[in-house]
Scaffold this active site. Structure first.
Site, mmCIF file in Angstrom:
data_model
loop_
_atom_site.group_PDB
_atom_site.id
_atom_site.type_symbol
_atom_site.label_atom_id
_atom_site.label_comp_id
_atom_site.label_asym_id
_atom_site.label_seq_id
_atom_site.Cartn_x
_atom_site.Cartn_y
_atom_site.Cartn_z
ATOM 1 N N ARG A 1 0.881 -1.177 0.000
ATOM 2 C CA ARG A 1 0.000 0.000 0.000
ATOM 3 C C ARG A 1 0.915 1.222 0.000
ATOM 4 O O ARG A 1 1.713 1.408 0.911
ATOM 5 C CB ARG A 1 -0.881 0.023 1.247
ATOM 6 C CG ARG A 1 -1.432 1.419 1.533
ATOM 7 C CD ARG A 1 -2.504 1.421 2.569
ATOM 8 N NE ARG A 1 -3.695 0.744 2.083
ATOM 9 C CZ ARG A 1 -4.876 0.836 2.668
ATOM 10 N NH1 ARG A 1 -5.039 1.555 3.757
ATOM 11 N NH2 ARG A 1 -5.914 0.190 2.171
ATOM 12 N N HIS B 1 -7.545 0.789 -6.134
ATOM 13 C CA HIS B 1 -7.711 -0.075 -4.950
ATOM 14 C C HIS B 1 -8.407 -1.373 -5.392
ATOM 15 O O HIS B 1 -9.560 -1.616 -5.063
ATOM 16 C CB HIS B 1 -8.513 0.675 -3.880
ATOM 17 C CG HIS B 1 -8.414 0.093 -2.509
ATOM 18 N ND1 HIS B 1 -7.631 -1.014 -2.207
ATOM 19 C CD2 HIS B 1 -8.999 0.457 -1.325
ATOM 20 C CE1 HIS B 1 -7.750 -1.292 -0.916
ATOM 21 N NE2 HIS B 1 -8.573 -0.414 -0.363
ATOM 22 N N GLN C 1 -10.091 -4.032 -2.841
ATOM 23 C CA GLN C 1 -11.353 -3.541 -2.288
ATOM 24 C C GLN C 1 -12.498 -3.781 -3.275
ATOM 25 O O GLN C 1 -13.564 -4.280 -2.901
ATOM 26 C CB GLN C 1 -11.236 -2.041 -1.972
ATOM 27 C CG GLN C 1 -12.517 -1.433 -1.451
ATOM 28 C CD GLN C 1 -12.877 -1.933 -0.059
ATOM 29 O OE1 GLN C 1 -12.059 -1.884 0.847
ATOM 30 N NE2 GLN C 1 -14.099 -2.421 0.111
ATOM 31 N N ASP D 1 -17.225 7.303 -0.907
ATOM 32 C CA ASP D 1 -15.919 7.218 -0.249
ATOM 33 C C ASP D 1 -15.601 8.599 0.324
ATOM 34 O O ASP D 1 -16.284 9.590 -0.002
ATOM 35 C CB ASP D 1 -14.851 6.774 -1.272
ATOM 36 C CG ASP D 1 -13.476 6.553 -0.648
ATOM 37 O OD1 ASP D 1 -13.386 6.410 0.590
ATOM 38 O OD2 ASP D 1 -12.478 6.522 -1.406
ATOM 39 N N CYS E 1 -16.128 1.718 1.141
ATOM 40 C CA CYS E 1 -14.920 0.916 1.409
ATOM 41 C C CYS E 1 -14.472 1.032 2.856
ATOM 42 O O CYS E 1 -13.796 0.148 3.358
ATOM 43 C CB CYS E 1 -13.798 1.337 0.469
ATOM 44 S SG CYS E 1 -13.428 3.104 0.562
ATOM 45 N N ARG F 1 -13.254 -8.670 2.388
ATOM 46 C CA ARG F 1 -11.851 -8.428 2.062
ATOM 47 C C ARG F 1 -11.031 -9.667 2.421
ATOM 48 O O ARG F 1 -10.142 -10.074 1.659
ATOM 49 C CB ARG F 1 -11.306 -7.217 2.855
ATOM 50 C CG ARG F 1 -11.901 -5.873 2.489
ATOM 51 C CD ARG F 1 -11.473 -5.387 1.127
ATOM 52 N NE ARG F 1 -10.032 -5.263 0.979
ATOM 53 C CZ ARG F 1 -9.284 -4.236 1.409
ATOM 54 N NH1 ARG F 1 -9.859 -3.209 1.997
ATOM 55 N NH2 ARG F 1 -7.978 -4.210 1.213
#
Ligand code: CP
Ligand code: NVA
Length: 310
Positions: free
Chosen positions: A108, A135, A138, A230, A270, A298
């Protein structure tokens, strides 16, 4: 017929075929079931995943570390100050050294190119755990969650309200790969990147997805099966927070906005959510909200990814 994905990196959903996406979902479901039943599934016994984090994380960190452990392997966490990476050692050298010890890397970080380079110079699979651009893990977990709830993906409409950020980008890739329609509403200056929209339009030629990039959240949400949002300021943009609160104030997912969606719409995020900004409690905690199932998935989806590529 199983598709061999061993050794492949997962950097963008756009690199995956539809068949590979469904293979990930099939294995996710079977691993989820095995975990629930307490059946052993140590597909990666003795393997080691390196986890490089240049940004904070709750879900990604915990789900990868727990996931590799449940698969019989071990995860090594490297925080922002743990490796020589970038400060005194280049990405190519780091990639070559880590490839001698580890069986896979999850990273990340900020710059997307760093993830591409890590995969290019290393010899082990690299999994993108979020960059400023994308991402993918996700969104694979999100699509899997939608499929669990709706039993179908093709033809569903997802409305994404807010910043044209990494989430919007991976949703554009993901929806257009599986034949879902996606309408994005963002303020001017905060639209998704042109290159990503072009990727999605190209995928849509094969899958029949409809792609809309709009200003108006009400139009985007009209008859939506899924409403997604988000944060307005992503990690690394904290300094723009106050400015963005003003720009995005009409892009809040609230009671009035969701009235435009189908009655059985799913609310997704998310997480982490900034409640009171992009979404209000009444929506995030409503019966339509699947945010915690999404977070749980996830784990299952990333276990499937690791088992397939490592
Ligand atoms: N959704 C997500 O990636 O959460 P974290 O930042 O907590 O990992
Ligand atoms: N857009 C958010 C996603 C967090 C999972 C960020 O990059 O901070």
């Amino acid at each position: 017929m199983a598709i061999n994905m061993r050794g492949e990196s997962l950097i963008s959903i756009n690199d995956l075929s539809q068949e590979k996406i469904w293979q990930i979902f099939d294995l996710s479901s079977s691993l989820k079931y095995k975990l629930m039943k307490g059946e052993p599934h140590q597909l990666l016994a003795g393997k080691t995943l390196g986890m490089i984090f240049s940004k904070p994380s709750t879900r990604t960190r915990v789900s990868f570390e727990v996931g590799i452990y449940q698969l019989g392997g071990i995860g090594l966490y490297f925080g922002p100050n743990d490796l020589q990476l970038k400060k005194s050692e280049s990405i190519p050298d780091t990639a070559k050294v880590l490839s001698r010890y580890l069986d896979g890397i999850m990273i990340r970080t900020f710059e997307h190119q760093d993830v591409i380079d890590l995969a290019k110079y290393g010899t082990i699979p690299v999994i993108n755990g979020l960059t400023d651009l994308l991402h993918p893990c996700q969104v694979l977990a999100d699509l899997f969650t939608i499929f669990e709830k709706k039993k179908i993906l093709k033809g569903l409409k997802l409305a994404y309200i807010g910043d044209g950020n990494n989430m919007a980008h991976s949703l554009l890739h993901g929806c257009s790969k599986v034949g879902m329609n996606i309408s994005i509403a963002s303020p001017k200056g905060y639209k998704p990147k042109k290159q990503i929209v072009e990727n999605a339009l190209l995928n849509a030629e094969y899958t029949g997805s409809k792609i809309e990039i709009l200003d108006d959240p009400v139009r985007a949400v009209k008859n939506a099966d899924i409403i997604y949002t988000d944060v307005w300021a992503s990690m690394g943009q904290e300094g723009e927070s106050d400015k963005r609160k003003k720009i995005f104030k009409n892009y809040q997912v609230n009671t009035k906005l969701v009235k435009n969606a189908k009655e059985d719409y799913l609310f997704m995020h998310c997480l982490p959510a900034h409640r009171g900004d992009e979404v209000i409690d009444e929506i995030a905690d409503s019966p339509n909200s699947v945010i915690f199932d999404e977070a749980e998935n996830r784990l299952h989806v990333q276990k499937a990814i690791m088992a397939l590529v490592m």
